[in-house]
Motif scaffolding. Structure first.
Motif, mmCIF file in Angstrom:
data_model
loop_
_atom_site.group_PDB
_atom_site.id
_atom_site.type_symbol
_atom_site.label_atom_id
_atom_site.label_comp_id
_atom_site.label_asym_id
_atom_site.label_seq_id
_atom_site.Cartn_x
_atom_site.Cartn_y
_atom_site.Cartn_z
ATOM 1 N N CYS A 242 -9.135 -0.835 2.128
ATOM 2 C CA CYS A 242 -8.428 0.323 2.662
ATOM 3 C C CYS A 242 -8.706 1.542 1.794
ATOM 4 O O CYS A 242 -9.290 1.425 0.710
ATOM 5 N N VAL A 243 -8.308 2.693 2.277
ATOM 6 C CA VAL A 243 -8.486 3.927 1.518
ATOM 7 C C VAL A 243 -7.180 4.715 1.531
ATOM 8 O O VAL A 243 -6.375 4.606 2.461
ATOM 9 N N LEU A 244 -6.986 5.478 0.485
ATOM 10 C CA LEU A 244 -5.945 6.503 0.452
ATOM 11 C C LEU A 244 -6.639 7.843 0.646
ATOM 12 O O LEU A 244 -7.564 8.185 -0.104
ATOM 13 N N ILE A 245 -6.216 8.573 1.646
ATOM 14 C CA ILE A 245 -6.775 9.898 1.923
ATOM 15 C C ILE A 245 -5.711 10.941 1.652
ATOM 16 O O ILE A 245 -4.575 10.828 2.133
ATOM 17 N N ALA B 267 0.819 -1.219 0.000
ATOM 18 C CA ALA B 267 0.000 0.000 0.000
ATOM 19 C C ALA B 267 0.848 1.262 0.000
ATOM 20 O O ALA B 267 0.346 2.354 -0.303
ATOM 21 N N ALA B 268 2.141 1.136 0.317
ATOM 22 C CA ALA B 268 3.023 2.301 0.283
ATOM 23 C C ALA B 268 3.098 2.902 -1.118
ATOM 24 O O ALA B 268 3.352 4.101 -1.272
ATOM 25 N N THR B 269 2.869 2.078 -2.124
ATOM 26 C CA THR B 269 2.866 2.574 -3.504
ATOM 27 C C THR B 269 1.817 3.658 -3.690
ATOM 28 O O THR B 269 2.051 4.657 -4.383
ATOM 29 N N LEU B 270 0.658 3.486 -3.075
ATOM 30 C CA LEU B 270 -0.415 4.470 -3.195
ATOM 31 C C LEU B 270 0.028 5.817 -2.637
ATOM 32 O O LEU B 270 -0.244 6.867 -3.224
ATOM 33 N N VAL B 271 0.701 5.793 -1.491
ATOM 34 C CA VAL B 271 1.154 7.026 -0.851
ATOM 35 C C VAL B 271 2.204 7.710 -1.711
ATOM 36 O O VAL B 271 2.160 8.932 -1.934
ATOM 37 N N CYS B 272 3.160 6.940 -2.208
ATOM 38 C CA CYS B 272 4.226 7.515 -3.046
ATOM 39 C C CYS B 272 3.657 8.132 -4.313
ATOM 40 O O CYS B 272 4.080 9.219 -4.733
ATOM 41 N N GLU B 273 2.701 7.455 -4.930
ATOM 42 C CA GLU B 273 2.095 7.992 -6.148
ATOM 43 C C GLU B 273 1.361 9.299 -5.869
ATOM 44 O O GLU B 273 1.362 10.216 -6.708
ATOM 45 N N ALA B 274 0.739 9.412 -4.704
ATOM 46 C CA ALA B 274 0.020 10.638 -4.358
ATOM 47 C C ALA B 274 0.959 11.823 -4.211
ATOM 48 O O ALA B 274 0.547 12.977 -4.392
ATOM 49 N N LEU B 275 2.227 11.564 -3.899
ATOM 50 C CA LEU B 275 3.207 12.627 -3.685
ATOM 51 C C LEU B 275 4.107 12.839 -4.888
ATOM 52 O O LEU B 275 5.076 13.606 -4.804
ATOM 53 N N SER B 276 3.800 12.209 -5.995
ATOM 54 C CA SER B 276 4.712 12.203 -7.145
ATOM 55 C C SER B 276 4.996 13.597 -7.707
ATOM 56 O O SER B 276 6.010 13.796 -8.375
ATOM 57 N N THR C 241 -9.941 7.574 -1.889
ATOM 58 C CA THR C 241 -10.077 6.534 -2.910
ATOM 59 C C THR C 241 -9.955 5.170 -2.251
ATOM 60 O O THR C 241 -9.105 4.950 -1.387
ATOM 61 N N ARG C 242 -10.803 4.234 -2.653
ATOM 62 C CA ARG C 242 -10.845 2.904 -2.047
ATOM 63 C C ARG C 242 -9.941 1.932 -2.812
ATOM 64 O O ARG C 242 -9.852 1.980 -4.043
ATOM 65 N N HIS C 243 -9.335 1.036 -2.064
ATOM 66 C CA HIS C 243 -8.446 0.034 -2.649
ATOM 67 C C HIS C 243 -8.600 -1.267 -1.863
ATOM 68 O O HIS C 243 -9.100 -1.277 -0.739
ATOM 69 N N PHE D 224 -2.192 9.552 3.366
ATOM 70 C CA PHE D 224 -2.053 8.399 4.249
ATOM 71 C C PHE D 224 -3.092 7.331 3.925
ATOM 72 O O PHE D 224 -4.146 7.608 3.353
ATOM 73 N N THR D 225 -2.759 6.100 4.285
ATOM 74 C CA THR D 225 -3.677 4.986 4.106
ATOM 75 C C THR D 225 -4.366 4.670 5.433
ATOM 76 O O THR D 225 -3.822 4.905 6.516
ATOM 77 N N ALA D 226 -5.571 4.115 5.327
ATOM 78 C CA ALA D 226 -6.361 3.738 6.505
ATOM 79 C C ALA D 226 -7.251 2.568 6.122
ATOM 80 O O ALA D 226 -7.567 2.365 4.941
ATOM 81 N N TRP D 227 -7.659 1.784 7.097
ATOM 82 C CA TRP D 227 -8.614 0.704 6.837
ATOM 83 C C TRP D 227 -10.018 1.276 6.681
ATOM 84 O O TRP D 227 -10.321 2.349 7.206
ATOM 85 N N ASP D 228 -10.876 0.534 5.977
ATOM 86 C CA ASP D 228 -12.292 0.887 5.939
ATOM 87 C C ASP D 228 -13.109 -0.302 6.443
ATOM 88 O O ASP D 228 -12.559 -1.226 7.043
ATOM 89 N N ARG D 229 -14.394 -0.281 6.215
ATOM 90 C CA ARG D 229 -15.285 -1.283 6.796
ATOM 91 C C ARG D 229 -15.447 -2.534 5.932
ATOM 92 O O ARG D 229 -16.295 -3.380 6.224
#
Length: 252
Positions: free
Chosen positions: A243-246, A22-31, A180-182, A129-134
């Motif tokens: 999970c979600v990327l916020i 999931a770290a890929t999602l965070v890195c892409e958001a900061l590209s 965004t949900r993942h 940041f990433t977080a869990w969802d329901r």
């Protein structure tokens, strides 16, 4: 209880490996950040996200648990490692261009953390940041754990970030909030493989077992039952955890 008591109660390594994709999602958001930018990895853990951030930007790794920080420093010695909480970083005003976190920031108390993040971010700075969802395995498992421990079947606050209006409420002062949900794969070779993770490779579960008292057996039985319910005929468990990327920005 302290953060170190919980997160230092077992080896975080097996869980860190599961969360690393999931770290890929965070890195892409900061590209879009400039190469000279400074990024804070909040709750850096074993350094999987830190290592990737440090390939592109000046990186500060914040991790309050000594056991995890020591592992992170071995993984990414090039980062500047800081012993502090996400609600009280000790960093200077307007000192970072972005705050990144892979399943760390979502555990902070937003009433204290959000003002702190706004304080240390430069105007227009990015939060990702990433977080869990329901959805999925962990959400279902958490409900089973709550019931086995004698509590209500409700998700704890850290798993409600994706609920309507929650991120906006918790991140007051930020703008351009997106969610965004993942799906993150959550697989085990067998029920026993899953139980081994809970007992030895997941600090939160190990801590729960140690503190469960008369509910310890019920808690372990609930986790095993949940694994068995998700097992295929082969015994393998192939599932996902939602999970979600916020992402958000500090006001310019």
């Amino acid at each position: 209880m302290s953060v170190s008591e919980v997160w230092g109660s077992a080896d975080y390594g097996p869980t860190a490996v599961r969360l690393a994709p999931a770290a890929t999602l965070v890195c892409e958001a900061l590209s879009g950040l400039a190469p000279e930018s400074t990024v804070l990895d909040l709750g850096a853990g074993h350094g999987h996200l830190t290592e990737r951030l440090a390939e592109h930007w000046h990186t500060i790794a914040l991790e309050p648990v000594a056991r995890m920080r020591d592992a992170g420093m071995r993984c990414c010695p090039d980062a500047r490692w800081v012993d502090a909480l996400g609600e009280d970083t000790g960093l200077a005003d307007c000192s970072v261009d972005a705050i990144a976190s892979n399943f760390g920031a979502f555990l902070c108390d937003p009433d204290r953390a959000t003002p702190e993040w706004l304080r240390i971010l430069r105007p227009g700075g990015m939060l990702a940041f990433t977080a869990w969802d329901r959805r999925g395995f962990l959400a279902e498992m958490t409900l089973e754990m709550m019931a086995a421990a004698g509590g209500p079947r409700i998700q704890p606050p850290h798993m409600t970030w994706a609920d309507p209006g929650v991120a906006e409420e918790r991140l007051r002062g930020f703008t351009d909030i997106t969610i965004t949900r993942h799906d993150l794969p959550w697989n085990f070779s067998s029920v026993e493989d899953g139980m081994a993770l809970y007992r030895e490779g997941s600090p939160t579960h190990a801590f729960s077992f140690a503190r469960a008292g008369e509910h310890a057996r019920q808690l372990e039985d609930a986790l095993r039952t949940h694994l068995e319910a998700n097992a295929r005929a082969s015994g393998r468990i192939e599932s996902f955890s939602g999970c979600v990327l916020i992402t958000a920005r500090a006001a310019a």
